[in-house]
Write a protein that holds these residues in place. Structure first.
Motif, PDB file in Angstrom:
ATOM      1  N   PHE A   1       0.838  -1.204   0.000  1.00 28.48           N
ATOM      2  CA  PHE A   1       0.000   0.000   0.000  1.00 28.48           C
ATOM      3  C   PHE A   1       0.866   1.245   0.000  1.00 28.48           C
ATOM      4  O   PHE A   1       1.783   1.368   0.811  1.00 28.48           O
ATOM      5  CB  PHE A   1      -0.931   0.004   1.208  1.00 28.48           C
ATOM      6  N   VAL A   2       0.554   2.158  -0.900  1.00 29.51           N
ATOM      7  CA  VAL A   2       1.413   3.331  -1.046  1.00 29.51           C
ATOM      8  C   VAL A   2       1.048   4.481  -0.099  1.00 29.51           C
ATOM      9  O   VAL A   2       1.842   5.386   0.097  1.00 29.51           O
ATOM     10  CB  VAL A   2       1.407   3.878  -2.496  1.00 29.51           C
ATOM     11  N   PHE A   3      -0.146   4.456   0.499  1.00 27.93           N
ATOM     12  CA  PHE A   3      -0.491   5.587   1.365  1.00 27.93           C
ATOM     13  C   PHE A   3       0.317   5.520   2.651  1.00 27.93           C
ATOM     14  O   PHE A   3       0.731   4.448   3.086  1.00 27.93           O
ATOM     15  CB  PHE A   3      -1.996   5.593   1.678  1.00 27.93           C
ATOM     16  N   GLU A   4       0.550   6.680   3.249  1.00 32.32           N
ATOM     17  CA  GLU A   4       1.241   6.738   4.541  1.00 32.32           C
ATOM     18  C   GLU A   4       0.216   7.049   5.625  1.00 32.32           C
ATOM     19  O   GLU A   4      -0.384   8.130   5.593  1.00 32.32           O
ATOM     20  CB  GLU A   4       2.318   7.829   4.530  1.00 32.32           C
ATOM     21  N   PRO A   5       0.008   6.159   6.595  1.00 30.97           N
ATOM     22  CA  PRO A   5      -0.983   6.432   7.634  1.00 30.97           C
ATOM     23  C   PRO A   5      -0.831   7.825   8.254  1.00 30.97           C
ATOM     24  O   PRO A   5      -1.815   8.521   8.486  1.00 30.97           O
ATOM     25  CB  PRO A   5      -0.720   5.338   8.665  1.00 30.97           C
ATOM     26  N   GLN A   6       0.418   8.236   8.453  1.00 33.19           N
ATOM     27  CA  GLN A   6       0.636   9.547   9.087  1.00 33.19           C
ATOM     28  C   GLN A   6       0.097  10.701   8.254  1.00 33.19           C
ATOM     29  O   GLN A   6      -0.487  11.643   8.766  1.00 33.19           O
ATOM     30  CB  GLN A   6       2.125   9.781   9.301  1.00 33.19           C
ATOM     31  N   GLN A   7       0.319  10.578   6.935  1.00 37.05           N
ATOM     32  CA  GLN A   7      -0.169  11.658   6.063  1.00 37.05           C
ATOM     33  C   GLN A   7      -1.688  11.668   6.000  1.00 37.05           C
ATOM     34  O   GLN A   7      -2.321  12.722   5.982  1.00 37.05           O
ATOM     35  CB  GLN A   7       0.392  11.492   4.650  1.00 37.05           C
ATOM     36  N   VAL A   8      -2.272  10.472   5.936  1.00 32.19           N
ATOM     37  CA  VAL A   8      -3.731  10.389   5.898  1.00 32.19           C
ATOM     38  C   VAL A   8      -4.296  11.012   7.170  1.00 32.19           C
ATOM     39  O   VAL A   8      -5.225  11.825   7.141  1.00 32.19           O
ATOM     40  CB  VAL A   8      -4.194   8.922   5.778  1.00 32.19           C
TER      41      VAL A   8
ATOM     42  N   ALA B   1      -2.909  13.188   9.082  1.00 30.91           N
ATOM     43  CA  ALA B   1      -2.686  14.641   9.147  1.00 30.91           C
ATOM     44  C   ALA B   1      -3.863  15.364   8.494  1.00 30.91           C
ATOM     45  O   ALA B   1      -4.363  16.362   9.021  1.00 30.91           O
ATOM     46  CB  ALA B   1      -1.372  14.998   8.460  1.00 30.91           C
ATOM     47  N   LEU B   2      -4.323  14.843   7.364  1.00 29.68           N
ATOM     48  CA  LEU B   2      -5.479  15.471   6.699  1.00 29.68           C
ATOM     49  C   LEU B   2      -6.729  15.356   7.574  1.00 29.68           C
ATOM     50  O   LEU B   2      -7.471  16.322   7.760  1.00 29.68           O
ATOM     51  CB  LEU B   2      -5.729  14.822   5.329  1.00 29.68           C
ATOM     52  N   LEU B   3      -6.929  14.170   8.136  1.00 24.87           N
ATOM     53  CA  LEU B   3      -8.118  13.982   8.984  1.00 24.87           C
ATOM     54  C   LEU B   3      -8.103  14.907  10.204  1.00 24.87           C
ATOM     55  O   LEU B   3      -9.120  15.506  10.548  1.00 24.87           O
ATOM     56  CB  LEU B   3      -8.238  12.516   9.426  1.00 24.87           C
ATOM     57  N   HIS B   4      -6.942  15.032  10.832  1.00 27.24           N
ATOM     58  CA  HIS B   4      -6.874  15.905  12.005  1.00 27.24           C
ATOM     59  C   HIS B   4      -7.057  17.369  11.626  1.00 27.24           C
ATOM     60  O   HIS B   4      -7.587  18.158  12.408  1.00 27.24           O
ATOM     61  CB  HIS B   4      -5.544  15.724  12.738  1.00 27.24           C
ATOM     62  N   LYS B   5      -6.621  17.716  10.425  1.00 31.41           N
ATOM     63  CA  LYS B   5      -6.772  19.108   9.991  1.00 31.41           C
ATOM     64  C   LYS B   5      -8.236  19.437   9.717  1.00 31.41           C
ATOM     65  O   LYS B   5      -8.686  20.551   9.933  1.00 31.41           O
ATOM     66  CB  LYS B   5      -5.932  19.316   8.720  1.00 31.41           C
ATOM     67  N   ARG B   6      -8.979  18.462   9.249  1.00 29.29           N
ATOM     68  CA  ARG B   6     -10.326  18.772   8.754  1.00 29.29           C
ATOM     69  C   ARG B   6     -11.486  18.264   9.606  1.00 29.29           C
ATOM     70  O   ARG B   6     -12.632  18.546   9.307  1.00 29.29           O
ATOM     71  CB  ARG B   6     -10.446  18.214   7.328  1.00 29.29           C
ATOM     72  N   ILE B   7     -11.165  17.487  10.644  1.00 33.37           N
ATOM     73  CA  ILE B   7     -12.250  16.963  11.487  1.00 33.37           C
ATOM     74  C   ILE B   7     -12.040  17.427  12.925  1.00 33.37           C
ATOM     75  O   ILE B   7     -10.946  17.254  13.474  1.00 33.37           O
ATOM     76  CB  ILE B   7     -12.285  15.420  11.443  1.00 33.37           C
TER      77      ILE B   7
ATOM     78  N   VAL C   1     -15.044   9.508   5.729  1.00 31.14           N
ATOM     79  CA  VAL C   1     -14.852   8.561   4.625  1.00 31.14           C
ATOM     80  C   VAL C   1     -14.437   9.319   3.358  1.00 31.14           C
ATOM     81  O   VAL C   1     -13.551   8.891   2.612  1.00 31.14           O
ATOM     82  CB  VAL C   1     -16.130   7.729   4.387  1.00 31.14           C
ATOM     83  N   ARG C   2     -15.060  10.492   3.146  1.00 31.24           N
ATOM     84  CA  ARG C   2     -14.674  11.309   1.984  1.00 31.24           C
ATOM     85  C   ARG C   2     -13.207  11.738   2.084  1.00 31.24           C
ATOM     86  O   ARG C   2     -12.474  11.732   1.093  1.00 31.24           O
ATOM     87  CB  ARG C   2     -15.565  12.547   1.893  1.00 31.24           C
ATOM     88  N   LEU C   3     -12.784  12.101   3.291  1.00 30.86           N
ATOM     89  CA  LEU C   3     -11.393  12.529   3.465  1.00 30.86           C
ATOM     90  C   LEU C   3     -10.425  11.358   3.268  1.00 30.86           C
ATOM     91  O   LEU C   3      -9.331  11.536   2.737  1.00 30.86           O
ATOM     92  CB  LEU C   3     -11.201  13.156   4.847  1.00 30.86           C
ATOM     93  N   LEU C   4     -10.843  10.164   3.705  1.00 31.76           N
ATOM     94  CA  LEU C   4      -9.990   8.985   3.474  1.00 31.76           C
ATOM     95  C   LEU C   4      -9.830   8.748   1.973  1.00 31.76           C
ATOM     96  O   LEU C   4      -8.723   8.464   1.491  1.00 31.76           O
ATOM     97  CB  LEU C   4     -10.622   7.744   4.119  1.00 31.76           C
ATOM     98  N   ALA C   5     -10.925   8.880   1.239  1.00 31.29           N
ATOM     99  CA  ALA C   5     -10.864   8.698  -0.216  1.00 31.29           C
ATOM    100  C   ALA C   5      -9.926   9.746  -0.819  1.00 31.29           C
ATOM    101  O   ALA C   5      -9.097   9.448  -1.684  1.00 31.29           O
ATOM    102  CB  ALA C   5     -12.260   8.796  -0.825  1.00 31.29           C
ATOM    103  N   GLN C   6     -10.055  10.961  -0.312  1.00 39.82           N
ATOM    104  CA  GLN C   6      -9.197  12.047  -0.785  1.00 39.82           C
ATOM    105  C   GLN C   6      -7.722  11.726  -0.519  1.00 39.82           C
ATOM    106  O   GLN C   6      -6.873  11.844  -1.395  1.00 39.82           O
ATOM    107  CB  GLN C   6      -9.605  13.329  -0.048  1.00 39.82           C
TER     108      GLN C   6
ATOM    109  N   LEU D   1     -15.577  26.642  11.949  1.00 42.85           N
ATOM    110  CA  LEU D   1     -15.625  27.787  11.039  1.00 42.85           C
ATOM    111  C   LEU D   1     -14.262  27.983  10.381  1.00 42.85           C
ATOM    112  O   LEU D   1     -14.181  28.267   9.185  1.00 42.85           O
ATOM    113  CB  LEU D   1     -16.061  29.043  11.802  1.00 42.85           C
ATOM    114  N   ASP D   2     -13.190  27.798  11.149  1.00 47.45           N
ATOM    115  CA  ASP D   2     -11.857  27.939  10.560  1.00 47.45           C
ATOM    116  C   ASP D   2     -11.639  26.933   9.431  1.00 47.45           C
ATOM    117  O   ASP D   2     -11.027  27.254   8.415  1.00 47.45           O
ATOM    118  CB  ASP D   2     -10.779  27.777  11.637  1.00 47.45           C
ATOM    119  N   ILE D   3     -12.146  25.714   9.622  1.00 45.25           N
ATOM    120  CA  ILE D   3     -12.011  24.700   8.567  1.00 45.25           C
ATOM    121  C   ILE D   3     -12.779  25.145   7.319  1.00 45.25           C
ATOM    122  O   ILE D   3     -12.266  25.117   6.203  1.00 45.25           O
ATOM    123  CB  ILE D   3     -12.533  23.328   9.049  1.00 45.25           C
ATOM    124  N   GLU D   4     -14.022  25.599   7.520  1.00 40.99           N
ATOM    125  CA  GLU D   4     -14.830  26.035   6.374  1.00 40.99           C
ATOM    126  C   GLU D   4     -14.186  27.238   5.685  1.00 40.99           C
ATOM    127  O   GLU D   4     -14.190  27.343   4.465  1.00 40.99           O
ATOM    128  CB  GLU D   4     -16.261  26.360   6.815  1.00 40.99           C
ATOM    129  N   LEU D   5     -13.611  28.147   6.497  1.00 48.35           N
ATOM    130  CA  LEU D   5     -12.985  29.335   5.910  1.00 48.35           C
ATOM    131  C   LEU D   5     -11.738  28.970   5.122  1.00 48.35           C
ATOM    132  O   LEU D   5     -11.460  29.566   4.081  1.00 48.35           O
ATOM    133  CB  LEU D   5     -12.625  30.350   7.002  1.00 48.35           C
TER     134      LEU D   5
END
Ligand SMILES: Nc1ncnc2c1ncn2[C@@H]1O[C@H](COP(=O)(O)OP(=O)(O)OP(=O)(O)O)[C@@H](O)[C@H]1O
Ligand SMILES: [Mg+2]
Length: 337
Positions: free
Chosen positions: A22-29, A31-37, A82-87, A257-261
């Motif tokens: 698997f090419v994805f890196e759990p840490q990077q995935v 990082a996106l989840l923590h940034k957006r959720i 789930v959308r962010l995981l796909a992303q 709100l910061d996430i949406e902005l």
């Protein structure tokens, strides 16, 4: 010269990360989840644990890679995760096979899931709602499957799902094709029990009982009862993880709100930037009702803030820095300087 040799002190072996298919890196995935959720730390921790097992590629090969049930009220991030995981894994948030159980609610629609049997009126044999490429993913990326609003599925549909969870395979009606879910991460979402849990919280939220941990425990019993009243034990037994999502309380509004902005600013492009002052923040978060999760705020950004930005840009085409503020009971966006 001494004949005594120094024995090296024992220590941990040198760190050498595993090479995985698997090419994805759990840490990077993550990082996106923590940034957006926001506000769902327990769910995110469980997702992280699962991604690591996936990356290590040590799971049972005769089952789906993972089977998760996300429970909780509306608008708390179940589908968004789930959308962010796909992303993060596929580069596109819609790179998943999403089946809305609501549309399959009636018994005879089960045919749409598995492909209609020969002679079935109104749909073609072997044509299914499933998209095999999205389900199977590739050698280096898992497929992502989302069954939304699971509690709406008919018993017949649940029976087809049982086979998928058990053996990772689904034979389409007619027997000519089999779908393979053994390289899929499966997510199911459900609001079951959320209304009762909400009502209970509202009744008891000021009470002393919550200080004793009794509060959360009784709530999880309530959710468990709701689950068992709708699904057979053999179905529930085949789920790896049942994750209960938290309500979005008022204290999360600023972060939301910061996430949406930041998403909005990304859409505005590199030469424009929007700031939101305190009055506009309060306006967008007014009368927050945890029963509707993040949806009110997200909707207000779309139907109140975006039109105000559009007004600003239509009047001042070269507005770069903009500020949202409240003037005379209206949200307005003004150019700076
Ligand atoms: N915890 C959260 N963190 C950040 N944004 C969130 C969160 N929860 C919801 N949102 C925002 O609200 C929108 C709706 O959330 P989502 O689609 O995940 O709801 P849901 O939990 O699946 O609810 P439903 O049961 O109604 O489908 C998302 O697109 C996202 O913008
Ligand atoms: Mg959803």
């Amino acid at each position: 010269m001494s004949s005594i040799q120094q024995v090296p002190a024992p220590g941990p072996p040198e760190v050498r990360p595993l090479t995985s298919r698997f090419v994805f890196e759990p840490q990077q995935v993550m990082a996106l989840l923590h940034k957006r959720i926001v506000g769902q730390d327990a769910a995110l921790a469980a997702v992280e644990a699962q991604l690591k097992v996936l990356k290590a590629d040590i799971g049972d090969r005769e089952r789906p890679l993972g089977v998760n049930l996300f429970m909780g009220p509306t608008g708390v991030g179940k589908t968004e995760i789930v959308r962010l995981l796909a992303q993060a894994i596929h580069g596109r948030s819609d790179a998943m096979c999403r089946i809305d159980m609501q549309t399959l609610a009636q018994e005879h629609y089960a045919a749409a899931l598995t492909g209609a049997p020969p002679g079935y009126v109104g749909s073609k044999e072997g044509v299914s709602l499933f998209d095999s490429e999205l389900i199977e993913g590739t050698y280096s990326r898992p497929g992502i499957v989302l069954f939304d609003e699971l509690e709406k599925a008919s018993d017949e549909v649940l029976r087809s799902l049982l086979g998928i969870l058990e053996s990772g395979r689904l034979t389409l009606a007619g027997g000519s094709r089999t779908l393979d879910f053994r390289n899929s991460l499966i997510f199911m979402t459900s609001n079951i029990g959320a209304r009762q849990a909400n009502a209970r919280r509202q009744r008891l939220s000021g009470g002393w009982r919550r200080l004793l941990g009794w509060f959360a425990e009784a709530e999880s019993r309530l959710l468990e009862r709701a689950l068992h009243s709708r699904f057979e034990p053999e179905f529930l037994n085949r789920i790896d993880r049942i994750l209960v999502f938290e309500r979005i309380e008022g204290r999360w509004l600023d972060a939301l709100l910061d996430i949406e902005l930041s998403k909005l600013n990304q859409r505005l492009g590199p030469h424009r930037q929007l700031w939101v002052d305190e009055s506009a923040r309060a306006w967008l978060g007014r009368d927050h009702d945890p029963r509707f999760g993040a949806r009110d705020l997200v909707r207000r950004v779309r139907v109140e803030l975006e039109p105000a930005i559009a007004d600003c840009l239509l009047a001042w085409a070269d507005a770069g820095q903009m500020t949202a503020t409240v003037q005379g009971q209206r949200l307005v966006v003004l150019p700076q300087g």
